[in-house]
Design an enzyme around this catalytic site. Sequence first.
Site, PDB file in Angstrom:
ATOM      1  N   ASP A  65      77.682  35.392  26.868  1.00 20.29           N
ATOM      2  CA  ASP A  65      75.982  35.091  27.017  1.00 20.29           C
ATOM      3  C   ASP A  65      75.526  36.279  25.605  1.00 20.29           C
ATOM      4  OD1 ASP A  65      76.385  37.468  28.800  1.00 20.29           O
ATOM      5  OD2 ASP A  65      75.244  37.038  30.101  1.00 20.29           O
TER       6      ASP A  65
ATOM      7  N   LYS B 191      79.014  27.163  27.508  1.00 22.12           N
ATOM      8  CA  LYS B 191      78.655  28.638  28.310  1.00 22.12           C
ATOM      9  C   LYS B 191      78.552  28.328  29.698  1.00 22.12           C
ATOM     10  CE  LYS B 191      75.572  30.104  29.152  1.00 22.12           C
ATOM     11  NZ  LYS B 191      74.114  31.625  29.296  1.00 22.12           N
TER      12      LYS B 191
END
Length: 210
Positions: free
Chosen positions: A139, A121
């Site tokens: 997220d 991420k």
Amino acid sequence: MISHATVAAIFQTFAARNPEPETELVYTNNFTLLVAVVLSAQSTDTGVNKATRELFFVADTPQKMVRLGPDKIRNYIRTIGLTNTKAKNVYELSKILCENYEGCVPAHREDLEKLPGVGRKTANVVLNVAFNQPTMAVDTHIFRVSNRIGLTHAKTPRESEDQLLGCIPPQYLQHAHHWLILHGRYICKARTPNCSACPIAHHCTYFKTL
């Protein structure tokens, strides 16, 4: 999952309302962006920005961060969760950038993910914001919102990433993760989604079940 035409209509709406979305993390260069994203794990952007205001004033390059050392880094970020681990990661990744990358943040996923504290991420955020690559940084907001809207039917963040990259029209991919994060943060909230203020409610699978 919703049709390709509906997906396109959703992102056309996002683009019309906010043509140039930006991260809410405050940074001044690629290095401070990387550090801010590493620090943002399990923390709010607001909390990170408060801590990094003074940190980046004294250490806005890997060289300066290394000279600062892990103990002083820890003092600057003490209000953020996981302080000890994050301070160590920021120090170690700064050393690696100095030793292996001439103090520059690499523009390749494989190199970014070798840095302490940098997962998929975080790498996706840096690649997107710093290097304008059409990545999808999933997220908690994006994972929740994309499933709720009907863009994805995913059980993991990686599944969500792959499904979003597969369904979002290419012309919207550069800004897509920012639109979805902001939508989840301010409108499509976890417990009380504000459907009455939602510009894409008529396209949303969740809204149609209410």
